[in-house]
Scaffold this active site. Structure first.
Site, PDB file in Angstrom:
ATOM      1  N   HIS A  17       0.868  -1.184   0.000  1.00 28.66           N
ATOM      2  CA  HIS A  17       0.000   0.000   0.000  1.00 28.66           C
ATOM      3  C   HIS A  17       0.908   1.239   0.000  1.00 28.66           C
ATOM      4  O   HIS A  17       1.219   1.810   1.038  1.00 28.66           O
ATOM      5  CB  HIS A  17      -0.887  -0.031   1.255  1.00 28.66           C
ATOM      6  N   ASP A  62      -2.203 -10.283   0.891  1.00 26.64           N
ATOM      7  CA  ASP A  62      -1.337  -9.388   0.107  1.00 26.64           C
ATOM      8  C   ASP A  62      -2.197  -8.599  -0.881  1.00 26.64           C
ATOM      9  O   ASP A  62      -2.200  -8.861  -2.083  1.00 26.64           O
ATOM     10  CB  ASP A  62      -0.269 -10.229  -0.616  1.00 26.64           C
ATOM     11  N   GLU A 116       0.512  -1.902   4.519  1.00 29.21           N
ATOM     12  CA  GLU A 116       1.070  -0.543   4.593  1.00 29.21           C
ATOM     13  C   GLU A 116       2.396  -0.530   5.355  1.00 29.21           C
ATOM     14  O   GLU A 116       2.483  -1.062   6.460  1.00 29.21           O
ATOM     15  CB  GLU A 116       0.085   0.393   5.295  1.00 29.21           C
TER      16      GLU A 116
END
Length: 446
Positions: free
Chosen positions: A340, A388, A397
């Site tokens: 992310h 994932d 993140e």
């Protein structure tokens, strides 16, 4: 961000010989200076009294449909929507952590006298702002662009933490007085048996501050009037270390062997890495004084038990887990591919993607075109499962603060450059706490 810089500096002060052995010493100093240069620009660092800190650039409001840092998915170099700076006129938690970051870095840069003095001056100024009676409140309070993301639970831990670093940076005894101030201890609940408060994070500095003060007691033994609080902090540090061991059942553990320091909440690895660092560092403090272990109640815990806890947790992050996946991008053969992260997920194809034009890359099931090598992701859930998926930031993140803790833990656990800490570098500005002995009387002549 300030917390990440403090953690990096702390690890460099304790383990500079290891950074040098793997040829990362200059690089890590450059990273710290990048952060502290930025922090020095967020307030008037040449003044002795300030009334504001620029605390954030950009941000988002919950549920926003306006172009902002959450709504848009763009590379940093393509962002063209407004990103106003946020200012606070009170914020003891933020200012206390900034003081810690600048003071710790001043020890790292002691060989650069001009820069080191600039850092100390900035640290003293911002710590005075933190302690200003009229400005004592969390910096996030009433700030809709800050509160949803960086809500802070208090600032007394930063009072202790910032004062401890300033004492090591300056040798000024007023700071060790504040660091051992019983009122700060009481208001921060430092000595309460609350398991959440023994977990180091960007929000809670208590376990780190108490370990740093235990360092002072172990190596300098300053005695009265600091001994009473230092002794209590030393005891609480040992209790914290006991709580990290599975045999004492303080925290839940996943079946796969990860300690659940965030009560099963998402993004657990930042807490795991920070705690592995504290545990391994405490082992090195005791090793440096030839103490073979510590007591957990009636049970004696040898140091290798605590070290193997730290090692096991970092091994879990690096792939010794039920997913058989490394949670550090680029390490091993199986690691997350859908991080992310805007810059990593948008191809470098010389095309500019608009605020919403980047959504197709955010939502794409394909792996990121660019690997953000070295980034540690948020981590698995409490059942050791990991998804994932780029949009699921709880799993994928990365954060500055999480990575700083990982770097610190790795620097403590690696044997490159030898085992153990640099005992004296931390104390290079601390004068002897006792008056020097008077010279002997002249020889008596009849």
């Amino acid at each position: 961000m300030a917390f990440a810089m403090t953690m990096l500096s702390w690890s460099v002060i304790e383990y500079s010989q290891k950074y040098e052995a793997i040829d990362e010493y200059k690089h890590t100093r450059d990273l710290i200076k990048w952060g502290t240069d930025y922090l020095l620009l967020t307030f008037n660092s040449s003044a002795s009294k300030i009334d504001k800190i620029y605390c954030q650039v950009g941000g988002s409001q919950n549920g926003s449909r306006q172009p902002d840092d959450h709504y848009c998915w763009q590379r940093p170099e393509d962002m063209d929507y407004p990103r106003p700076s946020r200012v606070v006129n009170a914020g003891s938690d933020l200012a206390g952590e900034m003081a810690a970051a600048l003071a710790a870095a001043s020890i790292v840069f002691r060989d650069d006298e001009v820069y080191s003095k600039k850092l100390v001056r900035g640290a003293e100024t911002v710590y005075a702002f933190a302690r200003d009676l009229g400005k004592r409140q969390p910096y996030s309070r009433g700030k809709p662009y800050v509160e949803p993301f960086y809500n802070s639970t208090g600032y007394y831990d930063e009072f202790i933490w910032g004062a401890t670093w300033l004492y090591y940076a300056t040798g000024n005894v007023k700071y060790i007085r504040w660091a051992t101030e019983p009122g700060f201890s009481k208001h921060s609940k430092a000595l309460y048996r609350i398991s959440d408060l023994s977990v180091l994070s960007w929000d809670n500095k208590l376990p780190a501050a108490m370990l740093l003060l235990t360092r002072c007691r172990i190596f300098l033994n300053p005695g009265y009037p600091y001994e009473e609080m230092l002794h209590m902090y030393h005891n609480k540090t040992e209790l914290n270390m006991c709580s990290y061991l599975q045999q004492f059942n303080v925290f839940n553990w996943t079946k796969g062997g990860m300690i659940q320091l965030s009560s099963g909440r998402p993004q657990p690895l930042q807490y795991v890495a920070n705690t592995a660092f504290l545990a391994s560092l405490f082992v090195d403090y005791l090793n440096a004084t030839r103490v073979p272990g510590f007591q957990c109640g009636s049970k004696f815990i040898p140091l290798d038990v605590l070290r193997s806890f730290a090692t096991s947790q970092i091994n879990y992050i690096l792939g010794d887990n039920p997913m058989k996946m490394s949670y550090v991008v680029g390490y091993g053969t199986k690691f997350p591919r859908h991080i992310h992260h805007r810059g990593a997920s948008i191809p470098n194809d010389k095309r500019r993607y608009s605020c919403t034009g980047g959504w197709k890359w955010r939502d794409s099931p394909k792996p990121n075109p660019n690997n953000i090598t070295g980034a540690m992701v948020g981590g698995p859930d409490r059942f050791d499962r990991f998804r994932d998926v780029r949009k699921n930031y709880n799993f994928t993140e990365p954060t500055l603060a999480g990575n700083a803790g990982l770097v610190a833990a790795l620097s403590s656990l690696t044997s490159s450059g030898g085992i153990g800490i640099d005992k004296n570098r931390m104390f290079s500005a601390v004068p002897p706490l006792y008056p020097p002995s008077p010279p002997p009387p002249p020889a008596w002549k009849p």
